[in-house]
Write an enzyme that holds these catalytic residues in place. Sequence first.
Site, PDB file in Angstrom:
ATOM      1  CB  SER A 489      -0.887   0.109   1.172  1.00 49.64           C
ATOM      2  OG  SER A 489      -2.133   0.815   0.996  1.00 49.64           O
ATOM      3  CG  ASP A 500       7.532   5.684 -11.269  1.00 46.50           C
ATOM      4  OD1 ASP A 500       8.359   4.595 -11.758  1.00 46.50           O
ATOM      5  OD2 ASP A 500       6.349   5.760 -10.900  1.00 46.50           O
ATOM      6  CE  LYS A 514      -5.886  -3.344  -0.122  1.00 45.68           C
ATOM      7  NZ  LYS A 514      -6.113  -1.960  -0.150  1.00 45.68           N
TER       8      LYS A 514
END
Length: 724
Positions: A489, A500, A514
Site C-alpha cells: 500500500s 519513477d 495492494k
Amino acid sequence: MTIPEKTSVHRSPHKAGKTGVFIALTIALLLSTPFAVQANAVEPESYTPVAPTIDQARANILIARQLQFTHFRDMGISDELSGDVFDAYLNYLDGQRVYLTARDVQALDKVKSRLGSALKTGQLQPGFDIYNLVQKRIIERLRFALKTLDEGIENLDFSSNDSILLDRSEADWEPDKEALDALWVKRIKNAVLAQRLNGTDDEAITETLKRRYEGQLKRAYQARSEDAFQAYMNAFTGMWDPHTAYFSPRTSENFNINMSLSLEGIGAVLQGDNEYTKVVRLVPGGPASKQGQLQPADRIVSVAQEGEKPVNVIGWRLDEVVDLIRGPRDSVVTLEVVPASATDETITKSISIRRDEVKLEEQSASKNTIEFERNGETYTVGVITIPTFYADFRAMQAGDPNYKSTTRDVRKLIAELQQEGVDGLVIDLRNNGGGALHEANDLVGLFIDTGPTVQIRNSNNEVQVLNDDDASVAYDGPLVVLTNRMSASASEIFAGAIQDYGRGLVVGSQTFGKGTVQAVRPLNHGQLKITQSKFYRVSGGSTQHKGVIPDIEIPSRIDKTRIGEDALDHALPWDQIEAVPHTRYFDFSDIIEELRKRHEDRFAKSPDFRLLQQEIDFLEEQRQRETVSLNLDERTTQQEQIERTRLTIANARRELRGEEPFESLDELEDWQDQQAADLGSTDEELDFVIREGGHIMADMLELDKRMVSILAPRQIAAQAEVRQ
C-alpha cells in the site's frame, strides 16, 4: 488502504422511493421461492437448520446494487457469475473437499446457474440450503472421527504404503460416504502420526484430537443464521475483488478498530480462511511482532489463556476468535498455529505472547548507521527503518506543534544522520504494510523538489493526482529503498515514486501489490467494505497486483504463492494510465547491470546469503510435496531428515555469529521458547540485507560520482522535464 466515506453514494437509475418499494415487494416473495435443495441423508435430530431473515434479505439487495453500480470493477450479475459464486461458496464451506460427496455436489447443481438472479432480488434460501447441507455433512464427518477415536487409535494400521494428499482444494470430490470414511481414516492417521513423531503418547493424542473434533462439532450445532449469511455474501462480494467484503453487525465492531487487537491484545490483523483464522499481518511494535514467532499466513488452531487448557477454534467465527485472543494487559495468551511454512495442517506449534498495548512510539521510525571498508575507503551509511506510515491525528487536530508523524520523524532522523556525516541513506520498508496515504505523499517530498507522487483513479475514470508542493528537500544524496513481499500500500507508493523519479534504487523482493482503495458503507444490517479506487504511479503503471519490482532482487523466505495480491482470487489486474510529467533525477540504466553483477558476486561469496538460499530451497522443497506417507517407518525417516536439515541451518547461522551449536532439535526448540519469553531478545533480522544495501550504495558512488550531488540545482535544471 481504507478511506472511510461520510456519505453513501448510489449510482443507480432508480430513485430512492422506487428502490424501497422494489425491496419490499421482493422480500414479500422470499418465503415462496422454489429453490429448496434436498439432502441425500436424514437430517441429524439435534441440528436445527438456519434460515434467512428479512433484514438479511434487504441487506443482500443493497449489496447487489452497490456492487453493480459503485464498485471499481464494472461487472454485472450474470449466469456465469452464478457458477463462480457457487464454486467460491463451496470452496469457503468445504475448501479441502472433505465433507461433501460428488453426489451432494451433483444434487446442488440444480441451483448453480440461478444463484445470480436470486442474489439480485434477495432470495437467500438457496445459499442457506447449501450451508445447511454442509453443516449436516460436517456433523456426520466429526461424529465418524470421534467414533474412530473411541475404537482406539492403536487399531489403526501404520504399516501399509498408504499416503494422503496434502492439498485437496483441486482434488475430485469423493464419490460417496464410504469413500469419505476411508479418507477420514487417513486424515486421522496423519494427525496421529504427526503427534507420535513429536513424542506425544497415544492417550494424549486421543485427548487432543477428541477435544479438537468435539469443539468443531459443538460449533456446527451452534450455527447461526448470520454465519450462513456472512459466508454467502462474502462468496458473492469476492467476485468483484478480494478486498470487497460484507461485515455482519458484530464483525463491523471489530473492523472499526481495524481488528488489530492492539488495545490489550497481541497486535495481529486476522481474517477468516475457510475453517481457520489466519494471520494477515503483524502490527509494527506490537507484542506479536516483538515476540517474533507468529508470522503472516499462520493459521490458528487453538487459544489458551494463562493457566487454562487450550480451546480449539477451528470452525469458529472470526469475531469470537478475536474476543478470545483479546485480554487484560500483561496477561499471556498461547496460540497453537499451523505455521505458514508447514506442509501439513497436522504440524503445529505453540506461541505464547504477553498482551500489551501497541504504543505509537514503538511504531515510530528509527535510525542506525553501518560502517564498512572497501578498497581502503571507509563508508558510513545511515539506515532509517519505517515500520508503518503513521500520524498522531488527535495531537494534530488539537494543534500540538510537536505531534508525531512518519514524515516529521524521518526529517529529524535525516538531519541527525547528516550531522554524523553519512555517505548514503537506506530506507528500510520491509514488512511495512502501509498506513496513512498523506504520509507516503509527504515522505516522497523529503527527497524530491516538487511534483506528483501518486495518481488515484475512481470507477468513473476520474483521476486525482496527489502532489508534493514543498520545494524544500531534506536529503539530496544517494538513496536505497529496501522492500519485501510484506511491503504494501503506502510503502509501494513511496518505493514506486522513488523509482519513477530515478531518485534511488529499490532493492529486495517484489512488494505485495495492494493498489486499491476501499470505503466502508453502512447497510441496514452490517457494513459493506467496497473497492472504489485504484492507485497508479506517476509513470502510469498501477501498484495493484504487480506491486513494485525491485531494481536489484534479493530472495525471500516468504512464499509468494500464498502471500501477495496476485495470490488472491479475483484480484483486480495490473493496468496503466497516462503518466504525469515528473523529474527524472538520475538515469541508472548505464550502471544497473554492473550494480547487479557486483551484488551477485558478493552474494555468491556471502555465507549469510548461501545460508538464506539453502533455507529457501528447503522450504520450497517442502512446499512442493503433494503427498505425505502414512507408513510409520517411512514417515519417521522423512521427519528425521527434516529435523536434521532444520538443525543444520540453525547451527550454521549460530556459527556465523560465533555462538555454540545446538546438539539437538529439542535444544533448538527450547532456546526458541526462551527467546519467546523475552520480548527483547528475539532472533535478529537478516542484517546482511541492510549491509548489502550499503554496499550497493557504495557501488553507486564508485560507478558514478554524480550521485554525490544528485540534486544539485544545475542538474535539476538540466534534467527536469516540462511540468504541467
